[in-house]
Scaffold this active site. Structure first.
Site: not given
Length: 133
Positions: A21, A121
């Site tokens: 991920y 992020h």
């Protein structure tokens, strides 16, 4: 100012999922916003981290049996406000320096900066070896 969230990873299968991920090319500009520390190849990071853990346990004469409550790694998410006016590359470097400070440079990690949302992020799993040292 960034906000930070930490998640616990308690098994190697979840570490493998987290790294997949984290390194997702669709989120990281084709993996140009990824890097590793004490990792030879970020796409094999879960294997390298598993091997490091196994070698550390062997060196210390410890069993390679894992408990259900054992912490394998930490998945840290560091989010930035769009008003911070930082480039993805600057955010990536801030995240890399932050994790180096947090670990004292003693643990392997991968880091990626995700740019697929309004707020950029950093996400990274940090290998926790303190469990076996």
């Amino acid at each position: 100012m960034p906000t930070t969230k930490s998640l616990t990873i308690q098994n190697e299968r979840n570490l493998q999922r987290a790294i997949k991920y984290i390194l997702n090319p669709e989120k990281t500009m084709g993996q140009t916003l990824t890097s590793g520390y004490k990792i030879n190849y970020v796409n094999n990071a879960d294997f390298e981290m598993k091997l490091t853990r196994k070698m550390a346990r062997l060196a210390l004469g410890q069993s390679n049996k894992k408990s259900d409550q054992e912490v394998v790694a930490r998945h840290i998410i560091q989010s930035f406000d769009p008003n911070d006016n930082l480039t993805p590359e600057e955010i990536h470097e801030i995240g890399r320096q932050t994790v180096l400070e947090l670990t004292g440079g003693n643990h392997e990690f991968v880091i990626a900066t995700h740019v697929d949302q309004d707020h950029y992020h950093n996400v990274r799993p940090d290998r926790v070896l303190s469990q076996v040292v």
